[in-house]
Each structure stands twice: as C-alpha cells, then as structure tokens.
Motif scaffolding. Structure first.
Motif, short mmCIF file in Angstrom:
data_model
loop_
_atom_site.label_atom_id
_atom_site.label_comp_id
_atom_site.label_asym_id
_atom_site.label_seq_id
_atom_site.Cartn_x
_atom_site.Cartn_y
_atom_site.Cartn_z
N GLY A 59 -36.74 16.90 10.94
CA GLY A 59 -35.56 17.67 10.57
C GLY A 59 -35.08 17.23 9.21
O GLY A 59 -35.72 16.42 8.53
N SER A 60 -33.97 17.77 8.80
CA SER A 60 -33.40 17.39 7.51
C SER A 60 -31.88 17.41 7.61
O SER A 60 -31.32 18.10 8.45
N ARG A 61 -31.25 16.64 6.74
CA ARG A 61 -29.79 16.56 6.68
C ARG A 61 -29.37 16.58 5.22
O ARG A 61 -30.00 15.98 4.37
N ARG A 62 -28.28 17.26 4.95
CA ARG A 62 -27.67 17.22 3.62
C ARG A 62 -26.87 15.94 3.52
O ARG A 62 -26.17 15.56 4.46
N CYS A 63 -26.96 15.27 2.37
CA CYS A 63 -26.34 13.95 2.21
C CYS A 63 -25.50 13.87 0.93
O CYS A 63 -25.79 14.56 -0.06
N ARG A 64 -24.51 12.98 1.00
CA ARG A 64 -23.70 12.61 -0.17
C ARG A 64 -23.73 11.09 -0.25
O ARG A 64 -23.49 10.40 0.74
N VAL A 65 -24.03 10.57 -1.43
CA VAL A 65 -24.12 9.12 -1.61
C VAL A 65 -22.73 8.50 -1.52
O VAL A 65 -21.80 8.95 -2.19
N LEU A 66 -22.60 7.47 -0.65
CA LEU A 66 -21.34 6.73 -0.52
C LEU A 66 -21.36 5.45 -1.34
O LEU A 66 -20.34 5.05 -1.89
N TRP A 67 -22.52 4.77 -1.36
CA TRP A 67 -22.65 3.53 -2.12
C TRP A 67 -24.09 3.35 -2.56
O TRP A 67 -25.00 3.92 -1.99
N ARG A 68 -24.24 2.58 -3.65
CA ARG A 68 -25.55 2.28 -4.22
C ARG A 68 -25.65 0.78 -4.45
O ARG A 68 -24.73 0.18 -4.99
N ARG A 69 -26.74 0.19 -4.03
CA ARG A 69 -27.04 -1.21 -4.31
C ARG A 69 -28.50 -1.29 -4.71
O ARG A 69 -29.26 -0.34 -4.50
N LYS A 70 -28.91 -2.41 -5.22
CA LYS A 70 -30.30 -2.57 -5.65
C LYS A 70 -31.25 -2.26 -4.50
O LYS A 70 -31.22 -2.92 -3.47
N GLY A 71 -32.05 -1.22 -4.66
CA GLY A 71 -33.06 -0.87 -3.68
C GLY A 71 -32.56 -0.14 -2.45
O GLY A 71 -33.34 0.12 -1.53
N MET A 72 -31.27 0.23 -2.40
CA MET A 72 -30.78 0.92 -1.21
C MET A 72 -29.58 1.82 -1.51
O MET A 72 -28.90 1.66 -2.52
N LEU A 73 -29.36 2.76 -0.58
CA LEU A 73 -28.26 3.72 -0.66
C LEU A 73 -27.59 3.83 0.70
O LEU A 73 -28.27 3.79 1.73
N GLY A 74 -26.30 4.07 0.70
CA GLY A 74 -25.58 4.47 1.91
C GLY A 74 -25.17 5.91 1.73
O GLY A 74 -24.65 6.29 0.68
#
Length: 113
Positions: A64-79
């Motif tokens: 499946g798929s989900r639409r996303c909005r980035v909440l936070w960014r760190r080295k090598g990862m996203l929330g």
C-alpha cells in the motif's frame, strides 16, 4: 524517565519502502523502521534530499502507500506523519483504508491504504 507521548501504538517494522514525489516519480528506497497509524520512522535516507511531502510505498504484507509530511530530519533518518485520512473505530461511517495490514508479531492492524 520520560513518559511516552505518542497517541498511536508504534511497532518495530524493519521493511523496505519507497519514497515517491507527489507526482508518483521514484525518489529513492528506504527502510521503514517503525510504524503506527499516525506516522513512521524511515532510515537509510539522506534526509536533506527528501521533499517535505511525499508518498511512501510500503512493501511488507499486502503493501500500500501513504501520503506523508516530514516532522523531523536527522542524519540518515526521517520522522513522518501520515496526512491521508484513515477510518478509526470511533468513526464507524468513515471510509475504510484500502489495504489494512496485520502485524502478526504484535497483533495490531496498521492501515496502509
């Protein structure tokens, strides 16, 4: 010790996923590290190259798929927070997600519609 503040149950997922722009063009692959009905943590990404909004393709289970909005960014990862609506048990007349996936290890449904 800090108390958990999340409103949704989060489960460890560890599955490959894809990040596509809102037009559907593939940007890159990533690892979906944990997942809830409200959002996810993505790893193995160069966080600075990912747009603020995108479509996450989930490979595990029925997919499946989900639409996303980035909440936070760190080295090598996203929330990310999921921005598409899913039905909840409190909303019996709401449209149901197209591809609910059951996590057999934790016995919870994760909506991937």
């Amino acid at each position: 010790m800090a108390r958990e503040q999340r409103k949704d149950l989060r489960v460890q997922w560890q599955s490959s996923a894809t990040i596509r722009d809102v037009g559907g063009r593939l940007i890159r692959t990533c690892i979906l590290s944990d997942l809830s009905n409200g959002g996810a943590k993505l790893t193995t990404v160069n966080a600075t190259t990912i747009p603020d909004q995108f479509i996450l393709g989930i490979a595990r289970g029925r997919g499946g798929s989900r639409r996303c909005r980035v909440l936070w960014r760190r080295k090598g990862m996203l929330g990310v927070a999921f921005t598409d609506a899913i039905a909840s048990a409190d909303e019996p007349n709401a449209a149901r997600a197209e591809n609910p996936t059951r996590d057999p290890k934790h016995g919870v449904s994760i909506s991937c519609g």
